[in-house]
Design an enzyme around this catalytic site. Structure first.
Site, PDB file in Angstrom:
ATOM      1  N   ASN A 215       0.851  -1.196   0.000  1.00 25.81           N
ATOM      2  CA  ASN A 215       0.000   0.000   0.000  1.00 25.81           C
ATOM      3  C   ASN A 215       0.885   1.244   0.000  1.00 25.81           C
ATOM      4  O   ASN A 215       2.106   1.142  -0.060  1.00 25.81           O
ATOM      5  CB  ASN A 215      -0.943  -0.030   1.211  1.00 25.81           C
ATOM      6  CG  ASN A 215      -0.154  -0.107   2.504  1.00 25.81           C
ATOM      7  OD1 ASN A 215       0.598   0.792   2.839  1.00 25.81           O
ATOM      8  ND2 ASN A 215      -0.303  -1.213   3.231  1.00 25.81           N
ATOM      9  N   ASP A 284      -4.160  -6.844   5.135  1.00 20.82           N
ATOM     10  CA  ASP A 284      -5.083  -7.803   5.744  1.00 20.82           C
ATOM     11  C   ASP A 284      -4.941  -9.186   5.107  1.00 20.82           C
ATOM     12  O   ASP A 284      -5.263 -10.196   5.722  1.00 20.82           O
ATOM     13  CB  ASP A 284      -6.531  -7.313   5.572  1.00 20.82           C
ATOM     14  CG  ASP A 284      -6.810  -6.123   6.492  1.00 20.82           C
ATOM     15  OD1 ASP A 284      -6.357  -6.163   7.641  1.00 20.82           O
ATOM     16  OD2 ASP A 284      -7.465  -5.157   6.034  1.00 20.82           O
ATOM     17  N   LYS A 294      10.096 -16.431 -10.456  1.00 18.02           N
ATOM     18  CA  LYS A 294       9.269 -15.367 -11.035  1.00 18.02           C
ATOM     19  C   LYS A 294       8.110 -15.980 -11.829  1.00 18.02           C
ATOM     20  O   LYS A 294       8.338 -16.894 -12.645  1.00 18.02           O
ATOM     21  CB  LYS A 294      10.139 -14.491 -11.952  1.00 18.02           C
ATOM     22  CG  LYS A 294       9.388 -13.334 -12.533  1.00 18.02           C
ATOM     23  CD  LYS A 294      10.274 -12.474 -13.413  1.00 18.02           C
ATOM     24  CE  LYS A 294       9.420 -11.480 -14.160  1.00 18.02           C
ATOM     25  NZ  LYS A 294      10.137 -10.810 -15.226  1.00 18.02           N
ATOM     26  N   PHE A 328      -4.781   2.963  14.679  1.00 21.84           N
ATOM     27  CA  PHE A 328      -5.093   3.946  13.644  1.00 21.84           C
ATOM     28  C   PHE A 328      -6.196   3.355  12.772  1.00 21.84           C
ATOM     29  O   PHE A 328      -6.319   2.129  12.671  1.00 21.84           O
ATOM     30  CB  PHE A 328      -3.858   4.235  12.771  1.00 21.84           C
ATOM     31  CG  PHE A 328      -3.014   5.364  13.284  1.00 21.84           C
ATOM     32  CD1 PHE A 328      -2.283   5.225  14.448  1.00 21.84           C
ATOM     33  CD2 PHE A 328      -2.950   6.578  12.599  1.00 21.84           C
ATOM     34  CE1 PHE A 328      -1.500   6.270  14.924  1.00 21.84           C
ATOM     35  CE2 PHE A 328      -2.175   7.631  13.054  1.00 21.84           C
ATOM     36  CZ  PHE A 328      -1.445   7.480  14.231  1.00 21.84           C
ATOM     37  N   LYS A 342     -13.866  -0.119  15.545  1.00 25.98           N
ATOM     38  CA  LYS A 342     -12.552  -0.761  15.749  1.00 25.98           C
ATOM     39  C   LYS A 342     -12.122  -0.674  17.212  1.00 25.98           C
ATOM     40  O   LYS A 342     -11.442  -1.569  17.710  1.00 25.98           O
ATOM     41  CB  LYS A 342     -11.495  -0.112  14.847  1.00 25.98           C
ATOM     42  CG  LYS A 342     -11.580  -0.662  13.421  1.00 25.98           C
ATOM     43  CD  LYS A 342     -10.611  -0.017  12.463  1.00 25.98           C
ATOM     44  CE  LYS A 342     -10.916  -0.522  11.048  1.00 25.98           C
ATOM     45  NZ  LYS A 342     -10.379   0.272   9.990  1.00 25.98           N
ATOM     46  N   LYS A 346     -11.324  -4.279  18.651  1.00 28.69           N
ATOM     47  CA  LYS A 346      -9.913  -4.582  18.914  1.00 28.69           C
ATOM     48  C   LYS A 346      -9.502  -4.243  20.345  1.00 28.69           C
ATOM     49  O   LYS A 346      -8.324  -4.283  20.678  1.00 28.69           O
ATOM     50  CB  LYS A 346      -9.029  -3.856  17.896  1.00 28.69           C
ATOM     51  CG  LYS A 346      -9.397  -4.207  16.429  1.00 28.69           C
ATOM     52  CD  LYS A 346      -8.338  -3.791  15.431  1.00 28.69           C
ATOM     53  CE  LYS A 346      -8.782  -4.082  13.995  1.00 28.69           C
ATOM     54  NZ  LYS A 346      -7.700  -4.113  13.027  1.00 28.69           N
TER      55      LYS A 346
HETATM   56  O1  PMT Z   1       2.858   6.029   6.626  1.00 29.87           O
HETATM   57  P1  PMT Z   1       2.250   7.335   6.157  1.00 29.87           P
HETATM   58  O2  PMT Z   1       2.457   7.575   4.667  1.00 29.87           O
HETATM   59  O3  PMT Z   1       2.659   8.494   7.011  1.00 29.87           O
HETATM   60  O4  PMT Z   1       0.653   7.204   6.289  1.00 29.87           O
HETATM   61  C1  PMT Z   1       0.072   7.144   7.565  1.00 29.87           C
HETATM   62  C2  PMT Z   1      -1.085   6.133   7.611  1.00 29.87           C
HETATM   63  C3  PMT Z   1      -2.216   6.576   6.695  1.00 29.87           C
HETATM   64  C4  PMT Z   1      -0.589   4.733   7.177  1.00 29.87           C
HETATM   65  C5  PMT Z   1      -1.551   6.087   9.118  1.00 29.87           C
HETATM   66  O5  PMT Z   1      -1.982   7.362   9.481  1.00 29.87           O
HETATM   67  C6  PMT Z   1      -2.690   5.072   9.308  1.00 29.87           C
HETATM   68  O6  PMT Z   1      -3.866   5.382   9.179  1.00 29.87           O
HETATM   69  N1  PMT Z   1      -2.329   3.810   9.630  1.00 29.87           N
HETATM   70  C7  PMT Z   1      -3.275   2.683   9.760  1.00 29.87           C
HETATM   71  C8  PMT Z   1      -3.617   2.188   8.387  1.00 29.87           C
HETATM   72  C9  PMT Z   1      -4.481   0.956   8.462  1.00 29.87           C
HETATM   73  O7  PMT Z   1      -3.984  -0.097   8.181  1.00 29.87           O
HETATM   74  O8  PMT Z   1      -5.698   1.104   8.891  1.00 29.87           O
HETATM   75  P2  PMT Z   1      -6.740  -0.107   9.037  1.00 29.87           P
HETATM   76  O9  PMT Z   1      -8.031   0.596   9.294  1.00 29.87           O
HETATM   77  O10 PMT Z   1      -6.652  -1.049   7.892  1.00 29.87           O
HETATM   78  O11 PMT Z   1      -6.255  -0.874  10.334  1.00 29.87           O
HETATM   79  C10 PMT Z   1      -6.725  -0.524  11.635  1.00 29.87           C
HETATM   80  C11 PMT Z   1      -5.648  -0.771  12.664  1.00 29.87           C
HETATM   81  O12 PMT Z   1      -5.380  -2.181  12.739  1.00 29.87           O
HETATM   82  C12 PMT Z   1      -4.319  -0.102  12.379  1.00 29.87           C
HETATM   83  O13 PMT Z   1      -3.801   0.363  13.608  1.00 29.87           O
HETATM   84  C13 PMT Z   1      -3.443  -1.218  11.812  1.00 29.87           C
HETATM   85  O14 PMT Z   1      -2.069  -1.040  12.132  1.00 29.87           O
HETATM   86  C14 PMT Z   1      -4.008  -2.441  12.529  1.00 29.87           C
HETATM   87  N2  PMT Z   1      -3.923  -3.686  11.747  1.00 29.87           N
HETATM   88  C15 PMT Z   1      -4.606  -3.838  10.588  1.00 29.87           C
HETATM   89  C16 PMT Z   1      -4.562  -5.031   9.911  1.00 29.87           C
HETATM   90  C17 PMT Z   1      -3.807  -6.095  10.440  1.00 29.87           C
HETATM   91  N3  PMT Z   1      -3.722  -7.259   9.811  1.00 29.87           N
HETATM   92  N4  PMT Z   1      -3.128  -5.923  11.586  1.00 29.87           N
HETATM   93  C18 PMT Z   1      -3.183  -4.743  12.251  1.00 29.87           C
HETATM   94  O15 PMT Z   1      -2.555  -4.587  13.314  1.00 29.87           O
END
Ligand code: PMT
Length: 404
Positions: A215, A284, A294, A328, A342, A346
């Site tokens: 991403n 995810d 490859k 986040f 969330k 979580k």
């Molecule tokens: O890195 P930058 O370019 O500065 O950008 C910042 C950002 C946009 C990446 C950051 O601000 C942000 O939003 N990070 C979380 C992105 C995200 O994965 O969001 P989510 O809604 O998919 O996940 C929710 C939370 O679960 C997040 O804290 C994530 O770290 C966590 N997660 C998600 C999936 C997974 N398999 N394991 C996790 O721990």
């Protein structure tokens, strides 16, 4: 509160230099010692004698100071950079901002600033210039670059300018600058004794030796958090996916590639953490199979089967004990509802919800626009600010909740 603190006051050549004399006086009244370094053009606006009289210390404007032979040293720029607790550049002209952003050290002040370890001595910049200069794209870009590197910018104010125009560009008043300095000093060390585990950047899920799913995360948000927490005295463990960023000084750094790698390192380090902040953008899903060779293109379509990665944050929530957990949420719709969901799913204490549809928010930018959502249902709208400033705000809120 500034007793025993040494403040480096850098003065550059702008009419607001006269305000620096007042700033030095206010700092000394608060118990600080003030070491002035001036540029040659600053001397045209305010004399070294004035600053020496106010501060009671020799004033430096060149490597070779004939008036202070006792203070000459070939490493004067290093000595001046190592001792202070905080540095303030007031006024900061377009010229010094440009030199700092570009990494130019061609006089004593710019060389001292290059040598300052910002993890130990934060730098506050107080820009002052004509409105058109301030709005020049080069100056705006330089200020954004410096903010992104963790410099604190005391925004100039609207008002009557020396050139006779009225507009934005007046240097912040010395009393306002004093408050910023005091706030910064107050915060130094308020996370000492705490371990903060931060995740940053993207993960990469390999399809074959040359391709991966990932991403747009640059890591900026997580690295800014790591820098801010480290500056405030925390022991920082930074677990990061691949980024192009420099590791912030003084943090324990664990580079990882995939979500599974991140899961393993985070779970291994979790028992040491008092606070976890998960700003990483974790994939995810990953390809069910990673080809050892490859993948060659065939004649028709190709279907990829993806399987779920571990949800690291959810696992942390299950095992959180006394750990303060911040997630986040990167959303493109129903930002607040999805964020609140969330928190519950979580088992989080707080979530930082960014709306990726807003300009200046989310991936890659030096800035972010977020809502802070709390476990007790409160929500706080946070306007556009640098990721570094936002990091300090997040830490402020964590501290308030932990102490309430
Ligand atoms: O890195 P930058 O370019 O500065 O950008 C910042 C950002 C946009 C990446 C950051 O601000 C942000 O939003 N990070 C979380 C992105 C995200 O994965 O969001 P989510 O809604 O998919 O996940 C929710 C939370 O679960 C997040 O804290 C994530 O770290 C966590 N997660 C998600 C999936 C997974 N398999 N394991 C996790 O721990």
């Amino acid at each position: 509160m500034l007793k025993n603190k040494l403040i480096l006051l850098g003065i550059t050549g702008g009419i607001a230099a006269y305000k620096s004399a007042e700033l030095a006086r206010l700092l000394i009244k608060e118990g600080a010692s003030v070491q002035v370094v001036m540029t040659k053009s600053a001397e045209a606006f305010i004399t070294p004698l004035t600053m020496k009289t106010i501060t009671g210390r020799p004033v430096f404007s060149s490597f070779f100071n004939p008036d202070e032979p006792g203070h000459f040293s070939a490493t004067v720029h290093i000595d001046l950079a190592r001792e202070p607790h905080i540095a303030v550049i007031a006024p900061a002209t377009a010229n010094i901002l440009g030199k700092m952003a570009a990494g130019i050290a061609d006089d004593l002040l710019s060389t001292v600033l290059m040598a300052v370890n910002t993890a130990e001595c934060p730098i506050i910049l107080a820009p002052s210039m004509n409105t058109s200069m301030l709005h020049n794209p080069a100056v705006r870009n330089n200020i954004a670059v410096l903010r992104g590197r963790g410099y604190i910018v005391a925004d100039p104010q609207e008002g009557f300018l020396a050139c006779g125009e009225v507009g934005e560009g007046r240097m912040i008043e010395p009393s306002g600058l004093l408050e910023i300095i005091k706030k910064k000093i107050r915060k130094a060390g308020d996370f000492s004794g705490l371990t903060v585990l931060i995740t940053a950047g993207p993960t990469r899920e390999a399809l074959d030796p040359v391709r991966f799913l990932s991403n747009h995360s640059s890591g900026r948000m997580g690295y800014a958090l790591a820098r801010a927490a480290q500056e405030r005295g925390a022991h920082v463990i930074l677990v990061s996916g691949p980024t192009a960023l420099e590791t912030p000084p003084g943090v324990d750094f664990y580079p990882v590639v995939s979500a599974q790698d991140m899961y393993e390192v985070v779970m291994d380090k979790l028992s040491a953490a008092d606070i976890v902040i998960k700003s990483a953008a974790v994939a995810d899903y990953r390809p069910e199979k990673t080809s050892a060779q490859k993948i060659k293109k065939g004649g028709g379509e190709m279907t990829l089967k993806l399987v779920r990665n571990p949800d690291i944050l959810k696992e942390i929530g299950k095992n959180k004990r006394n750990i303060f957990v911040v997630g986040f949420a990167a959303e493109t719709e129903n930002v607040l509802d999805n964020g609140k969901k969330k928190i519950v799913d979580k088992n989080l204490d707080m979530i930082v919800a960014n709306d990726l549809t807003q300009e200046g928010a989310g991936f890659c930018a030096e800035t972010n626009i977020v809502h802070l959502l709390y476990r007790d249902g409160r929500e706080e709208k946070v306007p556009l600010m640098s990721k570094y400033e936002l990091s300090h705000l997040i830490l402020d809120r964590i501290r308030e909740i932990k102490h309430s």
